[in-house]
Design a protein around this motif. Structure first.
Motif, PDB file in Angstrom:
ATOM      1  N   GLU A 488      -5.136  14.849 -53.887  1.00 58.28           N
ATOM      2  CA  GLU A 488      -5.120  14.006 -55.079  1.00 58.28           C
ATOM      3  C   GLU A 488      -5.844  14.674 -56.238  1.00 58.28           C
ATOM      4  O   GLU A 488      -5.404  14.582 -57.390  1.00 58.28           O
ATOM      5  N   VAL A 489      -6.970  15.350 -55.968  1.00 58.69           N
ATOM      6  CA  VAL A 489      -7.685  16.058 -57.035  1.00 58.69           C
ATOM      7  C   VAL A 489      -6.791  17.153 -57.616  1.00 58.69           C
ATOM      8  O   VAL A 489      -6.739  17.345 -58.838  1.00 58.69           O
ATOM      9  N   ALA A 490      -6.076  17.886 -56.747  1.00 57.57           N
ATOM     10  CA  ALA A 490      -5.167  18.933 -57.234  1.00 57.57           C
ATOM     11  C   ALA A 490      -4.099  18.331 -58.135  1.00 57.57           C
ATOM     12  O   ALA A 490      -3.749  18.897 -59.179  1.00 57.57           O
ATOM     13  N   ARG A 491      -3.571  17.159 -57.745  1.00 53.57           N
ATOM     14  CA  ARG A 491      -2.554  16.519 -58.575  1.00 53.57           C
ATOM     15  C   ARG A 491      -3.118  16.107 -59.927  1.00 53.57           C
ATOM     16  O   ARG A 491      -2.480  16.304 -60.967  1.00 53.57           O
ATOM     17  N   ARG A 492      -4.352  15.545 -59.930  1.00 59.19           N
ATOM     18  CA  ARG A 492      -4.947  15.086 -61.189  1.00 59.19           C
ATOM     19  C   ARG A 492      -5.279  16.267 -62.104  1.00 59.19           C
ATOM     20  O   ARG A 492      -5.095  16.179 -63.324  1.00 59.19           O
ATOM     21  N   LEU A 493      -5.730  17.363 -61.512  1.00 58.06           N
ATOM     22  CA  LEU A 493      -6.018  18.538 -62.339  1.00 58.06           C
ATOM     23  C   LEU A 493      -4.728  19.101 -62.943  1.00 58.06           C
ATOM     24  O   LEU A 493      -4.695  19.470 -64.122  1.00 58.06           O
ATOM     25  N   THR A 494      -3.692  19.177 -62.146  1.00 58.10           N
ATOM     26  CA  THR A 494      -2.424  19.713 -62.638  1.00 58.10           C
ATOM     27  C   THR A 494      -1.846  18.834 -63.740  1.00 58.10           C
ATOM     28  O   THR A 494      -1.293  19.334 -64.731  1.00 58.10           O
ATOM     29  N   THR A 495      -1.992  17.522 -63.569  1.00 57.01           N
ATOM     30  CA  THR A 495      -1.490  16.596 -64.587  1.00 57.01           C
ATOM     31  C   THR A 495      -2.270  16.719 -65.883  1.00 57.01           C
ATOM     32  O   THR A 495      -1.729  16.520 -66.981  1.00 57.01           O
ATOM     33  N   ASP A 525     -13.931  20.195 -74.306  1.00 55.81           N
ATOM     34  CA  ASP A 525     -13.159  18.953 -74.271  1.00 55.81           C
ATOM     35  C   ASP A 525     -12.267  18.903 -73.034  1.00 55.81           C
ATOM     36  O   ASP A 525     -12.118  17.843 -72.406  1.00 55.81           O
ATOM     37  N   LEU A 526     -11.664  20.038 -72.683  1.00 57.83           N
ATOM     38  CA  LEU A 526     -10.799  20.063 -71.502  1.00 57.83           C
ATOM     39  C   LEU A 526     -11.607  19.771 -70.248  1.00 57.83           C
ATOM     40  O   LEU A 526     -11.150  19.024 -69.359  1.00 57.83           O
ATOM     41  N   ALA A 527     -12.808  20.330 -70.135  1.00 53.64           N
ATOM     42  CA  ALA A 527     -13.638  20.075 -68.969  1.00 53.64           C
ATOM     43  C   ALA A 527     -13.974  18.588 -68.861  1.00 53.64           C
ATOM     44  O   ALA A 527     -13.963  18.014 -67.763  1.00 53.64           O
ATOM     45  N   VAL A 528     -14.278  17.953 -69.975  1.00 48.49           N
ATOM     46  CA  VAL A 528     -14.603  16.518 -69.961  1.00 48.49           C
ATOM     47  C   VAL A 528     -13.370  15.722 -69.523  1.00 48.49           C
ATOM     48  O   VAL A 528     -13.477  14.790 -68.701  1.00 48.49           O
ATOM     49  N   ARG A 529     -12.201  16.055 -70.046  1.00 45.64           N
ATOM     50  CA  ARG A 529     -11.001  15.311 -69.681  1.00 45.64           C
ATOM     51  C   ARG A 529     -10.691  15.444 -68.190  1.00 45.64           C
ATOM     52  O   ARG A 529     -10.322  14.479 -67.529  1.00 45.64           O
ATOM     53  N   ARG A 531     -12.858  16.139 -65.777  1.00 41.83           N
ATOM     54  CA  ARG A 531     -13.883  15.423 -65.010  1.00 41.83           C
ATOM     55  C   ARG A 531     -13.573  13.932 -64.990  1.00 41.83           C
ATOM     56  O   ARG A 531     -13.666  13.265 -63.952  1.00 41.83           O
ATOM     57  N   ASN A 532     -13.191  13.396 -66.147  1.00 38.41           N
ATOM     58  CA  ASN A 532     -12.871  11.975 -66.223  1.00 38.41           C
ATOM     59  C   ASN A 532     -11.613  11.641 -65.415  1.00 38.41           C
ATOM     60  O   ASN A 532     -11.469  10.503 -64.941  1.00 38.41           O
ATOM     61  N   ALA A 533     -10.698  12.610 -65.276  1.00 38.87           N
ATOM     62  CA  ALA A 533      -9.497  12.368 -64.471  1.00 38.87           C
ATOM     63  C   ALA A 533      -9.812  12.349 -62.989  1.00 38.87           C
ATOM     64  O   ALA A 533      -9.106  11.703 -62.198  1.00 38.87           O
ATOM     65  N   ILE A 534     -10.897  13.053 -62.575  1.00 39.09           N
ATOM     66  CA  ILE A 534     -11.219  13.164 -61.161  1.00 39.09           C
ATOM     67  C   ILE A 534     -12.017  11.965 -60.651  1.00 39.09           C
ATOM     68  O   ILE A 534     -11.826  11.514 -59.510  1.00 39.09           O
ATOM     69  N   ILE A 535     -12.911  11.399 -61.464  1.00 34.35           N
ATOM     70  CA  ILE A 535     -13.888  10.423 -60.958  1.00 34.35           C
ATOM     71  C   ILE A 535     -13.304   9.064 -60.595  1.00 34.35           C
ATOM     72  O   ILE A 535     -13.942   8.339 -59.816  1.00 34.35           O
ATOM     73  N   PRO A 536     -12.100   8.630 -61.098  1.00 35.41           N
ATOM     74  CA  PRO A 536     -11.605   7.328 -60.624  1.00 35.41           C
ATOM     75  C   PRO A 536     -11.436   7.315 -59.114  1.00 35.41           C
ATOM     76  O   PRO A 536     -11.187   8.352 -58.478  1.00 35.41           O
ATOM     77  N   HIS A 584     -25.980  11.080 -60.918  1.00 32.80           N
ATOM     78  CA  HIS A 584     -25.185  11.247 -62.117  1.00 32.80           C
ATOM     79  C   HIS A 584     -23.965  12.119 -61.840  1.00 32.80           C
ATOM     80  O   HIS A 584     -22.884  11.888 -62.375  1.00 32.80           O
ATOM     81  N   ARG A 585     -24.151  13.131 -60.966  1.00 31.27           N
ATOM     82  CA  ARG A 585     -23.016  13.976 -60.630  1.00 31.27           C
ATOM     83  C   ARG A 585     -21.942  13.191 -59.894  1.00 31.27           C
ATOM     84  O   ARG A 585     -20.753  13.350 -60.139  1.00 31.27           O
ATOM     85  N   ARG A 586     -22.354  12.278 -58.979  1.00 32.65           N
ATOM     86  CA  ARG A 586     -21.375  11.474 -58.244  1.00 32.65           C
ATOM     87  C   ARG A 586     -20.632  10.525 -59.179  1.00 32.65           C
ATOM     88  O   ARG A 586     -19.474  10.211 -58.977  1.00 32.65           O
ATOM     89  N   ALA A 587     -21.339  10.112 -60.227  1.00 36.39           N
ATOM     90  CA  ALA A 587     -20.699   9.198 -61.162  1.00 36.39           C
ATOM     91  C   ALA A 587     -19.823   9.922 -62.159  1.00 36.39           C
ATOM     92  O   ALA A 587     -19.154   9.303 -62.978  1.00 36.39           O
ATOM     93  N   GLY A 588     -19.851  11.226 -62.130  1.00 35.73           N
ATOM     94  CA  GLY A 588     -19.044  12.012 -63.045  1.00 35.73           C
ATOM     95  C   GLY A 588     -19.838  12.465 -64.211  1.00 35.73           C
ATOM     96  O   GLY A 588     -19.276  12.965 -65.164  1.00 35.73           O
TER      97      GLY A 588
END
Length: 588
Positions: A488-495, A525-529, A531-536, A584-588
C-alpha cells in the motif's frame, strides 16, 4: 532364264516391294519395324535368310532382328560385331551400286573376325552366277545425314543364283526405305520417351506443387509469399490460414498490404534489413484490432528460373508468449517481487545513467544549461514535462524515450552519444574521461542546488524514505500484514509522484524517489506531500494500522557515484528522523 523373263520379274518384284514397304509403315515400335524389315526381305524379295545389324550408341553393330531360320536366329540375335570389323567388310568385295558383295573366294579371310555370322552347307557352284553358301551380300542403310544406321545381311536366294541387276536394285531400294522406316521408328521412340519423361516430370512437378500447397496452406504457423523488386516490392501475394488467424485479417485483405504496412514503426528498419536478401528477424506485426503481436520472420528468396522473377517465402512464427516470458524475466530481474517497484539494482542503473565522472565546474541555471545543450535543435521548447524529457510507454508497458538516445525511463539520459552524433560518451561509469572545451558540452550535466534555500536551480532530487513504526507492525501482526503495508505504501508513493519520476524499493522498509527538474522548495514540498499520503491508516484484514515516514532529500550531481548520492540522501534522512520525537514520527 532371268533375261528371258525380265519384264515379268520386274512386275512381280515391284508388287512385292510395294507390299513389304507398305508393311514397314505400319509398324509401331522400333523392334516391330526391325522385324518387319527382315520379314519383308524373306517374304517379298526372295531370300531365305535375312538379318538387320543395327548401329548402337557406342558405334558397334548388334544383331537386332533375324528371319528365315529359328535356329540361326537363336544363335546370333543380340550378338555384337565391332565397328572396325564391319568397316572392313563394307570396303571388301564388289560394289553393286551401293550393295557390297563378297564372294566365297574372298570371304574366307573373314571367318575369324568378331562379326556374328551363320554358315550353311551346300555343294560348290555348277555355273558362274550360282550362289555359294559362303557368299555374303550386305545392304548398308544410311540416315539422311549420311551416318550409318545399320547393315542388312541376306543369304540363300530362292532361285539359287546371285541377284541380277533388277534384284540388286530392288534390294537397294528396300534398304533405302528400311532406313527411312528405322529412322522414323527411332524418332517415334525418342518422342515417346521424351513424352514419358515429360509426363513424369510434370507429375513430379504437380506432386511437388501439391505438397507445397498442402504444406503452405495447412502449416500450423503463418506462411506468406511476397513480391521482390519493382514498384510492388514486399506486397503479399499469398497467405495461409494460420497467418490470417494470427493477424485477424482475411487473405483477400492481406493481399492489399505488404509487411512494411503491418510492422510496428519501431521495427521497420529490422524488416528492411531482413527482407533485402532473406534472413531472420523478430519484430511486431499489427493485428486488425490495433494491437501488435511479436513474431519471428524467416525469409527465403525463391527464383522461378535462372533470370526469372524472385519472390520471398516468409515463415511467420508467433513468439508472443516467449517474448512475454522474456519481458517478465527482465522485469523480475529489475523490479521488486513484492511491490512491483524498481529494485536497488535498477535504481542505481537509472541514477548512474544521469551522472558522469566530471564535476560541473561552472554552475549555470537549468535554463542556461538546457539552452546550451539543445541549441539549434528544432522541436525542443526547453520545458519538458516536470523538467525532464517527455516519456511514453513502450511495448512492455514501461516508459521509454521518445527518441533513441534521448530521455529514457523517468526522463533520464540513456546514451547521449546516440542522440548527438560525434559526441563523447560523457564519462559514464566504465567510460574513459572525455575532454571538454568549456563548461557546456552535449551532455546535460546534473547539478544540485547550492543550499537548501531555493535559488532557482533545478536538479535531480533524491528522496530517501524510511518508514517509522513498520517494525512493530511486522512483529505484532506478522509478515503478511507487513507485506500488505509495504504494497500500500508503494501504491501511495507511486500515486503521489509525476509520470516521469521513479519510485523504487531499496530494501526492507526503505524507498527512494527520483524526481528531476525540482528546486529545493519543490523537493521539500514533495516530501511533505508523500509523508501526508503515507500516514493515513491502512486496513489489512479488517484491521487499521498506521506507519509514518521520514524523508531525507539529497541531490544528484555529476562527479558523484550513485552510491554516494544515495548515501547522502540516507544521511539526511537520519538527520531528519532524529530531529523528531518517536511519537511525532509515528504521527507523520
Amino acid at each position: 532364264m532371268e533375261t528371258e523373263s525380265e519384264p515379268y520379274v520386274r512386275l512381280a518384284t515391284l508388287r512385292q516391294l510395294h507390299r513389304v514397304v507398305a508393311e514397314l509403315n505400319t509398324a509401331r515400335s522400333l523392334a516391330d519395324t526391325l522385324q518387319t524389315v527382315v520379314d519383308g526381305i524373306v517374304v517379298g524379295l526372295g531370300y531365305e535368310l535375312a538379318c538387320v545389324n543395327l548401329v548402337r550408341p557406342d558405334g558397334d553393330l548388334v544383331v537386332a532382328a533375324f528371319a528365315g531360320d529359328p535356329a540361326a536366329e537363336a544363335l546370333i540375335t543380340g550378338r555384337v560385331g565391332s565397328r572396325a570389323s564391319w568397316e572392313r567388310r563394307l570396303t571388301m568385295g564388289e560394289n553393286w551400286d551401293g550393295l557390297r558383295f563378297i564372294p566365297h573366294t574372298e570371304g574366307w579371310v573373314l571367318m575369324e573376325d568378331d562379326v556374328p555370322q551363320w554358315h550353311t552347307d551346300g555343294p560348290d557352284p555348277r555355273f558362274e552366277d550360282e550362289w555359294h553358301p559362303e557368299d555374303r551380300l550386305y545392304a548398308p542403310m544410311y540416315a539422311s545425314g549420311g551416318e550409318l544406321l545399320g547393315v542388312i545381311s541376306v543369304d540363300r536366294p530362292r532361285n539359287g543364283r546371285r541377284p541380277g541387276a533388277w534384284g540388286r536394285e530392288a534390294l537397294q531400294m528396300y534398304a533405302f526405305q528400311a532406313a527411312i522406316a528405322i529412322s522414323n521408328a527411332r524418332l517415334r521412340a525418342n518422342m515417346q520417351r521424351a513424352l514419358v519423361r515429360l509426363e513424369r516430370e510434370q507429375q513430379a512437378l504437380r506432386a511437388s506443387e501439391e505438397s507445397f500447397r498442402q504444406a503452405f496452406e495447412y502449416a500450423p504457423s503463418g506462411m506468406a509469399i511476397a513480391e521482390m523488386g519493382g514498384d510492388q516490392h514486399g506486397r503479399l501475394l499469398r497467405t495461409n490460414d494460420a497467418l490470417c488467424r494470427l493477424l485477424g485479417r482475411p487473405a483477400s485483405v492481406l493481399r492489399r498490404y505488404s509487411f512494411s504496412d503491418l510492422v510496428h514503426p519501431e521495427d521497420i528498419g529490422t524488416l528492411l534489413r531482413t527482407s533485402a536478401e532473406g534472413g531472420r528477424a523478430e519484430l511486431r506485426l499489427g493485428r486488425r484490432d490495433g494491437t501488435y503481436v511479436w513474431v519471428s520472420l524467416r525469409n527465403s528468396v525463391v527464383a522461378d528460373a535462372a533470370d526469372g522473377p524472385r519472390f520471398l517465402l516468409t515463415h511467420v512464427e508467433d513468439i508472443e508468449e516467449r517474448k512475454r516470458h522474456e519481458l517478465q524475466l527482465a522485469h523480475r530481474a529489475s523490479h521488486d517481487s513484492l511491490t512491483g517497484l524498481p529494485n536497488s539494482a535498477e535504481l542505481r542503473a537509472r541514477l548512474g545513467a544521469r551522472l558522469c565522472r566530471r564535476p560541473q565546474s561552472v554552475r549555470a541555471s537549468a535554463i542556461e544549461a538546457l539552452d546550451a545543450a539543445f541549441e539549434g535543435r528544432d522541436g525542443y521548447d526547453g520545458h519538458a514535462a516536470h523538467g525532464g524529457h517527455a516519456a511514453h510507454a513502450g511495448h512492455d508497458g514501461h516508459p521509454v524515450g521518445a527518441e533513441a538516445g534521448g530521455a529514457g525511463e523517468h526522463g533520464f539520459q540513456v546514451d547521449a552519444s546516440d542522440r548527438y552524433p560525434g559526441a563523447d560518451p560523457f564519462e559514464f561509469p566504465g567510460a574513459p574521461p572525455a575532454p571538454s572545451d568549456g563548461p557546456y558540452d552535449h551532455h546535460v550535466h546534473t547539478v544540485a542546488p547550492a543550499t537548501d534555500i531555493d535559488d532557482g536551480t533545478k536538479g535531480l532530487a533524491v528522496l530517501f524514505c524510511d518508514l517509522d513504526g513498520f517494525k512493530s507492525i511486522n512483529d505484532r501482526f506478522g509478515h503478511h500484514t507487513g507485506d500488505a503495508v509495504l504494497i500500500e505504501v508503494a501504491r501511495r508513493l507511486t500515486t503521489g509522484v509525476r509520470d516521469g519520476d521513479t519510485v523504487a524499493r531499496l530494501g526492507g522498509d526503505e524507498f527512494v524517489v527520483l524526481a528531476d527538474g525540482l528546486g529545493a522548495a519543490d523537493a521539500a514540498d514533495l516530501a511533505v506531500r508523500l509523508r501526508n499520503a503515507i500516514i493515513p491508516p491502512i486496513r489489512v484484514d479488517g484491521r487499521a494500522v498506521r506507519v509514518g515516514a521520514s524523508f531525507g532529500i539529497g541531490w544528484a550531481s555529476c562527479g558523484m557515484s550513485a552510491d554516494e548520492v544515495l548515501r547522502s540522501a540516507d544521511q539526511r534522512m537520519y538527520i531528519e528522523k532524529r530531529s523528531r520525537s518517536k511519537a511525532h514520527r509515528r504521527a507523520g
